[in-house]
Enzyme design. Sequence first.
Site, PDB file in Angstrom:
ATOM      1  N   TYR A   1      -0.357 -36.683  32.306  1.00  0.00           N
ATOM      2  CA  TYR A   1       0.950 -36.740  31.639  1.00  0.00           C
ATOM      3  C   TYR A   1       1.694 -38.025  31.970  1.00  0.00           C
ATOM      4  O   TYR A   1       2.638 -38.390  31.290  1.00  0.00           O
ATOM      5  CB  TYR A   1       1.793 -35.504  32.008  1.00  0.00           C
ATOM      6  CG  TYR A   1       2.739 -35.676  33.178  1.00  0.00           C
ATOM      7  CD1 TYR A   1       2.285 -35.616  34.490  1.00  0.00           C
ATOM      8  CD2 TYR A   1       4.093 -35.910  32.976  1.00  0.00           C
ATOM      9  CE1 TYR A   1       3.153 -35.771  35.561  1.00  0.00           C
ATOM     10  CE2 TYR A   1       4.976 -36.071  34.043  1.00  0.00           C
ATOM     11  CZ  TYR A   1       4.498 -36.004  35.334  1.00  0.00           C
ATOM     12  OH  TYR A   1       5.351 -36.185  36.386  1.00  0.00           O
ATOM     13  N   ARG A   2       1.209 -38.760  32.981  1.00  0.00           N
ATOM     14  CA  ARG A   2       1.927 -39.925  33.491  1.00  0.00           C
ATOM     15  C   ARG A   2       0.976 -40.573  34.483  1.00  0.00           C
ATOM     16  O   ARG A   2       0.162 -39.892  35.088  1.00  0.00           O
ATOM     17  CB  ARG A   2       3.146 -39.395  34.232  1.00  0.00           C
ATOM     18  CG  ARG A   2       4.116 -40.363  34.805  1.00  0.00           C
ATOM     19  CD  ARG A   2       5.188 -39.561  35.520  1.00  0.00           C
ATOM     20  NE  ARG A   2       6.306 -40.336  35.949  1.00  0.00           N
ATOM     21  CZ  ARG A   2       7.308 -39.841  36.681  1.00  0.00           C
ATOM     22  NH1 ARG A   2       7.297 -38.564  37.055  1.00  0.00           N
ATOM     23  NH2 ARG A   2       8.309 -40.591  37.029  1.00  0.00           N
TER      24      ARG A   2
ATOM     25  N   ASP B   1      12.152 -33.732  42.620  1.00  0.00           N
ATOM     26  CA  ASP B   1      11.856 -33.411  44.027  1.00  0.00           C
ATOM     27  C   ASP B   1      12.684 -34.234  45.007  1.00  0.00           C
ATOM     28  O   ASP B   1      13.141 -33.722  46.015  1.00  0.00           O
ATOM     29  CB  ASP B   1      10.373 -33.662  44.321  1.00  0.00           C
ATOM     30  CG  ASP B   1       9.492 -32.593  43.704  1.00  0.00           C
ATOM     31  OD1 ASP B   1       9.667 -31.415  44.045  1.00  0.00           O
ATOM     32  OD2 ASP B   1       8.647 -32.935  42.861  1.00  0.00           O
TER      33      ASP B   1
END
Length: 603
Positions: A528-529, A208
Amino acid sequence: MSFTDEAQSDVPLLSEKHSGIPPFLLEKARKAKVSVFETRTKPKATRNRLPVIPHGIEEQVFVDALGELGKQLGVENVERNDKPLTDGWYMEHPNTHDLMAVVDEEELVPSAMVYPGSTEEVQQVVLWANKYHIPIFPISMGRNLGYGGAAPRVRGSVLVDLGRRMNKILDISAQDYTCLVEPGVSFFALYEAVKEKGYDHLWVDVPDVGGGSIIGNTVDRGVGYTPYGDHWACHSGLEVVLPTGEVIRTGMGALPGNNTWQTFPYGFGPYSDGIFSQSNFGIVTKMGMTLMPNPGGYESFMYTFQKEEDLDQVIEIIRPLRIGNILENVAQLRHVTQSIAVIGRPRSDFYKGDGTIPADVVHSIVSNFPMGDHSWIYYGMSYGPKHIRQYKLDIIDAEFKKVPGARRIDPATLPADEYFWARDRIAAGVPDIQELRWVNWMPNGAHIAFSPVSPIRGADATRLFELARRRHDQFGIDLFPAFCVGLREMHLIVELVYDRADPRKRRDVLDCLRHLVDDAAACGYGEYRTHLVLMDQVAGTYSWNDGALLKFHEKLKDALDPNGIMAPGRCGIWPKQYRGRGWEMTKTSGENTQGDGVAPPSQ
Ligand code: ADP
């Protein structure tokens, strides 16, 4: 530098600094900087908790040890962290603390920052850390904002800032569509280098915001938005300094004289790369990355969906199209509140009340936006020559239009500064910085993510969305959910935006997140993180078979890092010297990140 001087100073260029901005984004960065400082009220910090010393070592011994390291690396490459903490902003981020602090900003701070200039110097730092039993924490660029930035998990660690002096692009192969980079190479830098060489047939997959390093983003399993969006899956080959100082090359890199290190990731024998991602088992000093072929054309598209309840049907439509590669990139399905926040204006411009911004206010604001009123917005891209794109776009159109009220927004109707065009550039491998803008939603804006993984199923999306909505309402935090659709799973990324200068807001955000992690885990969803302060909790949710996986990680940790010097606690993996001493952060830890010391070296 005074606050005003800092606000008025220019943004460093990539030609001046490895973490700088490429010239084509300079104007945009200048504007972003102005808006960040416009909403900043946080006074410059004074240091109340000095000196910062690693646990279990006398100050003078530490000072002497740093002096010894200075002789090896050069005194200018060893710096104590004893000055006032300067926040800067994304493009001029600190390596002294977490720019997006969610606990007291003096909590997660290193005692010193060191700047090795080569793999050999990284080895020297590691051997030095073993000699003195000093924890070290490697970063590449330190722009892992929302997950801890440059901060170490253990207060007083020595930060190994690799990027400052190890920032070369070692190779770009125009034949193999690969590259080999050092830790300080940002997505900006790689993109610029590819362009400079005139390699129009090569694309870089960018996240991003393009200022992070390729290595840092990849080892933390970040994503981008072309079909090569899963960065970890696209890397090939690592060079790693182990916690005891040896250097290894993984995959084909272990074969002397090979020319396949960047083209075949596995080599022979166990695939060891995995243990160097989201871990604390080594310092990555080089990494290979595959580059995407220019698809010969591309076209962004955007659909809006009217009702929040449409989420179920939209996701059900996305799944077969994505798995079948009709929807080709890691696209985003974003919620309407984000459509407002991403324009970069403070929330107080729209709504001054307490609690979450009401839905009727949101819809009345967005009705005046170029894309019109909506609840969800899908940003995607189709690749290839026109006739191939058209085939896919027709299928996508027919499928999305099955949702009552779905609209395809004609890009030609959108102004040049509309967020759609930032997504368009990113999905075409052109880095951008527009995404930052929603952080201005709050004064002294910071963000921290709740990021669970689910299958691409409507029922799961709805369940996670409702779960997030409930907790956000409870804590009065505006909800910014975006579903990033991988190949067979989705990451729901919910960014919680808060005023980092307000301890109450920080506490609310952290409490909210801790509930979210547990709520999601109770339904079978895992992150996931995550941010440094949530790592123990998240690792604890991966508890199948009496925590067998974490025990395995601890076994690896103790074998590879007998002195427990490498990023203790990262991803919930504590070396034996720290275990059982209360270092794990839990719901009751509050702002305290520290346990009760470390075991003495002899144990
Ligand atoms: P970015 O480069 O995107 O700014 P960071 O440098 O902040 O990312 O890295 C993200 C996380 O990944 C860090 O907190 C660090 O623990 C880990 N990391 C980064 N670079 C390395 C590396 N070269 N070797 C090992 N771990 C790393």
